[in-house]
Write a protein that holds these residues in place. Structure first.
Motif, mmCIF file in Angstrom:
data_model
loop_
_atom_site.group_PDB
_atom_site.id
_atom_site.type_symbol
_atom_site.label_atom_id
_atom_site.label_comp_id
_atom_site.label_asym_id
_atom_site.label_seq_id
_atom_site.Cartn_x
_atom_site.Cartn_y
_atom_site.Cartn_z
ATOM 1 N N GLU A 92 0.827 -1.202 0.000
ATOM 2 C CA GLU A 92 0.000 0.000 0.000
ATOM 3 C C GLU A 92 0.868 1.261 0.000
ATOM 4 O OE1 GLU A 92 -0.447 -2.605 2.055
ATOM 5 O OE2 GLU A 92 -2.325 -3.393 1.243
ATOM 6 N N LYS B 34 0.903 -5.856 -5.833
ATOM 7 C CA LYS B 34 0.898 -7.259 -5.426
ATOM 8 C C LYS B 34 0.860 -8.189 -6.634
ATOM 9 C CE LYS B 34 -1.775 -6.162 -1.367
ATOM 10 N NZ LYS B 34 -3.051 -6.392 -0.706
ATOM 11 N N ASP B 35 0.097 -7.815 -7.643
ATOM 12 C CA ASP B 35 -0.008 -8.640 -8.846
ATOM 13 C C ASP B 35 1.338 -8.716 -9.562
ATOM 14 O OD1 ASP B 35 -1.573 -10.091 -10.936
ATOM 15 O OD2 ASP B 35 -0.990 -8.338 -12.140
ATOM 16 N N SER C 136 -2.504 1.278 -7.723
ATOM 17 C CA SER C 136 -3.236 0.542 -6.694
ATOM 18 C C SER C 136 -2.343 -0.499 -6.033
ATOM 19 C CB SER C 136 -4.455 -0.154 -7.304
ATOM 20 O OG SER C 136 -4.037 -1.184 -8.182
ATOM 21 N N TRP D 256 -3.272 -3.430 -5.449
ATOM 22 C CA TRP D 256 -3.507 -4.658 -6.212
ATOM 23 C C TRP D 256 -2.481 -4.786 -7.333
ATOM 24 C CZ3 TRP D 256 -4.384 -5.616 -11.324
ATOM 25 C CH2 TRP D 256 -4.759 -6.912 -11.640
ATOM 26 N N TRP D 257 -2.179 -3.686 -8.033
ATOM 27 C CA TRP D 257 -1.205 -3.713 -9.126
ATOM 28 C C TRP D 257 0.164 -4.114 -8.597
ATOM 29 C CZ3 TRP D 257 3.388 -1.355 -10.343
ATOM 30 C CH2 TRP D 257 3.807 -1.452 -11.664
#
Length: 125
Positions: A27, A41-42, A36, A38-39
């Motif tokens: 974060e 972590k992905d 984000s 999410w981006w």
């Protein structure tokens, strides 16, 4: 009996800071990059950016963050545009204008369906 004084947590020894780098959460990295979590972590999950794995969690050091920024940096083209007074070495293709009409249409071919219709399986719809 007197107990020894415990130094406050903020008074770290000089060598302790060098031994343990600051690790950032996804974060926090996302906030710096303007994307984000999410981006982040992905990309780490797919091994596209450097990271440290602590258990099942992703963590990032200062060096990782700098490398991620360098990886996604866009550099200018090697052949910068010349001023309008200089002639280009290669001829430029003509520019199509809207008034010349639409570009020639390419013929499209439909692909076969992926599944057969239900009626061919003998089931009721």
């Amino acid at each position: 009996m007197r107990q020894p004084a415990i130094p406050p947590a903020s008074a770290a020894t000089p060598h302790a800071e060098a031994a343990f780098p600051r690790l950032y959460l996804p974060e926090e990295v996302a906030a710096v990059l303007g994307c984000s979590a999410w981006w982040v972590k992905d990309r780490a999950r797919r091994r596209l950016i450097p990271f440290i794995r602590v258990g099942r969690a992703y963590r990032f050091s200062d060096d990782h963050l700098a490398e991620i920024i360098r990886m996604h940096e866009e550099r200018p083209a090697r052949n910068p545009q010349r001023p309008s007074g200089m002639a280009a070495s290669a001829p430029q293709p003509p520019v199509r204008r809207q008034s010349e009409g639409p570009a020639p249409a390419r013929s499209l071919k439909a692909r076969p369906p992926r599944r057969m219709l239900r009626s061919q399986y003998g089931t009721a719809a």
